[in-house]
Structure formats: C-alpha cells, structure tokens
Design a protein around this motif. Structure first.
Motif, mmCIF file in Angstrom:
data_model
loop_
_atom_site.group_PDB
_atom_site.id
_atom_site.type_symbol
_atom_site.label_atom_id
_atom_site.label_comp_id
_atom_site.label_asym_id
_atom_site.label_seq_id
_atom_site.Cartn_x
_atom_site.Cartn_y
_atom_site.Cartn_z
ATOM 1 N N ARG A 106 0.843 -1.200 0.000
ATOM 2 C CA ARG A 106 0.000 0.000 0.000
ATOM 3 C C ARG A 106 0.885 1.258 0.000
ATOM 4 O O ARG A 106 0.564 2.257 -0.635
ATOM 5 C CB ARG A 106 -0.937 0.002 1.198
ATOM 6 N N ASP A 107 2.019 1.193 0.696
ATOM 7 C CA ASP A 107 2.936 2.330 0.726
ATOM 8 C C ASP A 107 3.745 2.461 -0.568
ATOM 9 O O ASP A 107 4.086 3.571 -0.982
ATOM 10 C CB ASP A 107 3.899 2.201 1.915
ATOM 11 N N LEU A 108 4.055 1.336 -1.198
ATOM 12 C CA LEU A 108 4.855 1.372 -2.428
ATOM 13 C C LEU A 108 4.036 1.750 -3.663
ATOM 14 O O LEU A 108 4.573 2.333 -4.608
ATOM 15 C CB LEU A 108 5.507 0.014 -2.674
ATOM 16 N N ALA A 109 2.768 1.419 -3.664
ATOM 17 C CA ALA A 109 1.932 1.596 -4.863
ATOM 18 C C ALA A 109 1.967 3.008 -5.443
ATOM 19 O O ALA A 109 2.205 3.166 -6.647
ATOM 20 C CB ALA A 109 0.496 1.154 -4.570
ATOM 21 N N PRO A 110 1.738 4.055 -4.650
ATOM 22 C CA PRO A 110 1.743 5.388 -5.264
ATOM 23 C C PRO A 110 3.096 5.784 -5.835
ATOM 24 O O PRO A 110 3.162 6.467 -6.852
ATOM 25 C CB PRO A 110 1.339 6.327 -4.136
ATOM 26 N N VAL A 111 4.159 5.329 -5.207
ATOM 27 C CA VAL A 111 5.506 5.636 -5.702
ATOM 28 C C VAL A 111 5.703 4.998 -7.071
ATOM 29 O O VAL A 111 6.324 5.586 -7.958
ATOM 30 C CB VAL A 111 6.579 5.141 -4.707
ATOM 31 N N LEU A 112 5.147 3.812 -7.249
ATOM 32 C CA LEU A 112 5.261 3.095 -8.519
ATOM 33 C C LEU A 112 4.167 3.496 -9.503
ATOM 34 O O LEU A 112 4.098 2.966 -10.607
ATOM 35 C CB LEU A 112 5.197 1.587 -8.264
ATOM 36 N N GLN A 113 3.317 4.419 -9.076
ATOM 37 C CA GLN A 113 2.185 4.893 -9.887
ATOM 38 C C GLN A 113 1.251 3.753 -10.247
ATOM 39 O O GLN A 113 0.806 3.614 -11.379
ATOM 40 C CB GLN A 113 2.676 5.622 -11.132
ATOM 41 N N LEU A 114 0.960 2.931 -9.245
ATOM 42 C CA LEU A 114 0.079 1.776 -9.411
ATOM 43 C C LEU A 114 -1.004 1.803 -8.348
ATOM 44 O O LEU A 114 -0.832 2.393 -7.286
ATOM 45 C CB LEU A 114 0.864 0.475 -9.279
ATOM 46 N N ASP A 115 -2.079 1.122 -8.628
ATOM 47 C CA ASP A 115 -3.115 0.920 -7.636
ATOM 48 C C ASP A 115 -2.648 -0.184 -6.694
ATOM 49 O O ASP A 115 -2.090 -1.195 -7.138
ATOM 50 C CB ASP A 115 -4.417 0.525 -8.330
ATOM 51 N N ALA A 116 -2.874 -0.008 -5.404
ATOM 52 C CA ALA A 116 -2.442 -1.004 -4.424
ATOM 53 C C ALA A 116 -3.052 -2.370 -4.722
ATOM 54 O O ALA A 116 -2.379 -3.398 -4.600
ATOM 55 C CB ALA A 116 -2.794 -0.549 -3.015
ATOM 56 N N ALA A 117 -4.315 -2.402 -5.133
ATOM 57 C CA ALA A 117 -4.969 -3.682 -5.422
ATOM 58 C C ALA A 117 -4.241 -4.434 -6.541
ATOM 59 O O ALA A 117 -4.137 -5.659 -6.503
ATOM 60 C CB ALA A 117 -6.430 -3.462 -5.786
ATOM 61 N N ASP A 118 -3.714 -3.702 -7.517
ATOM 62 C CA ASP A 118 -2.953 -4.353 -8.593
ATOM 63 C C ASP A 118 -1.680 -5.001 -8.045
ATOM 64 O O ASP A 118 -1.320 -6.116 -8.428
ATOM 65 C CB ASP A 118 -2.591 -3.355 -9.693
ATOM 66 N N LEU A 119 -0.998 -4.295 -7.133
ATOM 67 C CA LEU A 119 0.196 -4.881 -6.525
ATOM 68 C C LEU A 119 -0.153 -6.099 -5.677
ATOM 69 O O LEU A 119 0.608 -7.067 -5.639
ATOM 70 C CB LEU A 119 0.921 -3.846 -5.657
ATOM 71 N N PHE A 120 -1.302 -6.051 -5.011
ATOM 72 C CA PHE A 120 -1.738 -7.205 -4.217
ATOM 73 C C PHE A 120 -1.883 -8.433 -5.121
ATOM 74 O O PHE A 120 -1.436 -9.521 -4.782
ATOM 75 C CB PHE A 120 -3.072 -6.953 -3.518
ATOM 76 N N VAL A 121 -2.502 -8.236 -6.262
ATOM 77 C CA VAL A 121 -2.709 -9.353 -7.200
ATOM 78 C C VAL A 121 -1.370 -9.874 -7.693
ATOM 79 O O VAL A 121 -1.134 -11.086 -7.736
ATOM 80 C CB VAL A 121 -3.618 -8.922 -8.377
ATOM 81 N N ILE A 122 -0.478 -8.976 -8.060
ATOM 82 C CA ILE A 122 0.841 -9.371 -8.545
ATOM 83 C C ILE A 122 1.579 -10.178 -7.477
ATOM 84 O O ILE A 122 2.270 -11.151 -7.785
ATOM 85 C CB ILE A 122 1.663 -8.133 -8.970
ATOM 86 N N ALA A 123 1.418 -9.777 -6.205
ATOM 87 C CA ALA A 123 2.093 -10.469 -5.095
ATOM 88 C C ALA A 123 1.312 -11.683 -4.606
ATOM 89 O O ALA A 123 1.714 -12.319 -3.646
ATOM 90 C CB ALA A 123 2.306 -9.497 -3.946
ATOM 91 N N ASN A 124 0.210 -11.981 -5.264
ATOM 92 C CA ASN A 124 -0.630 -13.117 -4.884
ATOM 93 C C ASN A 124 -1.213 -12.965 -3.479
ATOM 94 O O ASN A 124 -1.309 -13.930 -2.728
ATOM 95 C CB ASN A 124 0.139 -14.437 -5.017
#
Length: 124
Positions: A50-68
C-alpha cells in the motif's frame, strides 16, 4: 512467488528509473525493506505494498494481485492518502533530474512547505 514478485518490482522500478533509495524515501519504508523485497528475502505484505503503490504509480490492489495477496472489498475500497499519486509522479519525474536539479527541487519544495505552513497559520 517472492522471486516472481521481486522480478516484477524490479521491472517497475527500472521502467520508472527509481532506485531503492528513492522508493524508500517516497514510500516511508526502510531502504532495507525495499532491498529485501528486490532480493526475494521478504514476502510482500498489504501494508508495505500500500505504501509502495503510489511511488510506482500503481493501484495497491494491482500490486496485491501481482504479489498473490488477497484483495477484499475493504482493501480495494480504501482511498489513497491525499496526494500520494502526485507524490509518486513527482518522484518518478525527479528520477530523471541531475543532482543539481534535484537540489533545486528540494529547495523549492521546502519553500512551498514554508509558504503553506504560513498560510495555514493565517500569516500573510
């Protein structure tokens, strides 16, 4: 799965020309945390992503999916902190600047912060 996530994270960072230090500073997470994620030594968590998502210009939910990781409706519905997307964009843009331009940017940001503080306190 951690190695797969590390590869994807590294790709996002390279694509945006972000170092582990830049991601750390912009996200408020320790640089060692970012490095451990990149080395597959740390499993990603909802809070960290959740903290990394905005830095990467991504939605946190997308990162959650990527990280399974699970994405429940409460997590997906949470609004980002104010201006986090803009801060991520600023960090990404700043990563293309020269060191002297970064110093100027930092000085400008500090000046703006001072002006905003005066404005909030009612000082003309």
């Amino acid at each position: 799965m951690s190695a797969d996530f590390a590869r994807v994270l590294r790709g996002f960072m390279q694509n945006r020309r972000l170092s582990a230090r830049a991601v750390s500073r912009a996200s408020g997470r320790a640089e060692s945390t970012v490095n451990q994620l990149l080395a597959s030594k740390l499993q990603p968590t909802h809070d960290v992503l959740r903290d990394l998502a905005p830095v990467l210009q991504l939605d946190a939910a997308d990162l959650f999916v990527i990280a399974n990781l699970s994405v429940d409706s409460e997590m997906a519905a949470r609004e980002p902190y104010p201006a986090t997307i803009e801060i991520g964009q600023l960090v990404a843009a700043a990563s293309f600047l020269t060191p002297s331009e970064v110093k100027l940017l930092v000085q400008s940001a500090k000046a703006l912060r001072g002006e905003n503080q005066e404005h909030r306190e009612g000082t003309p």
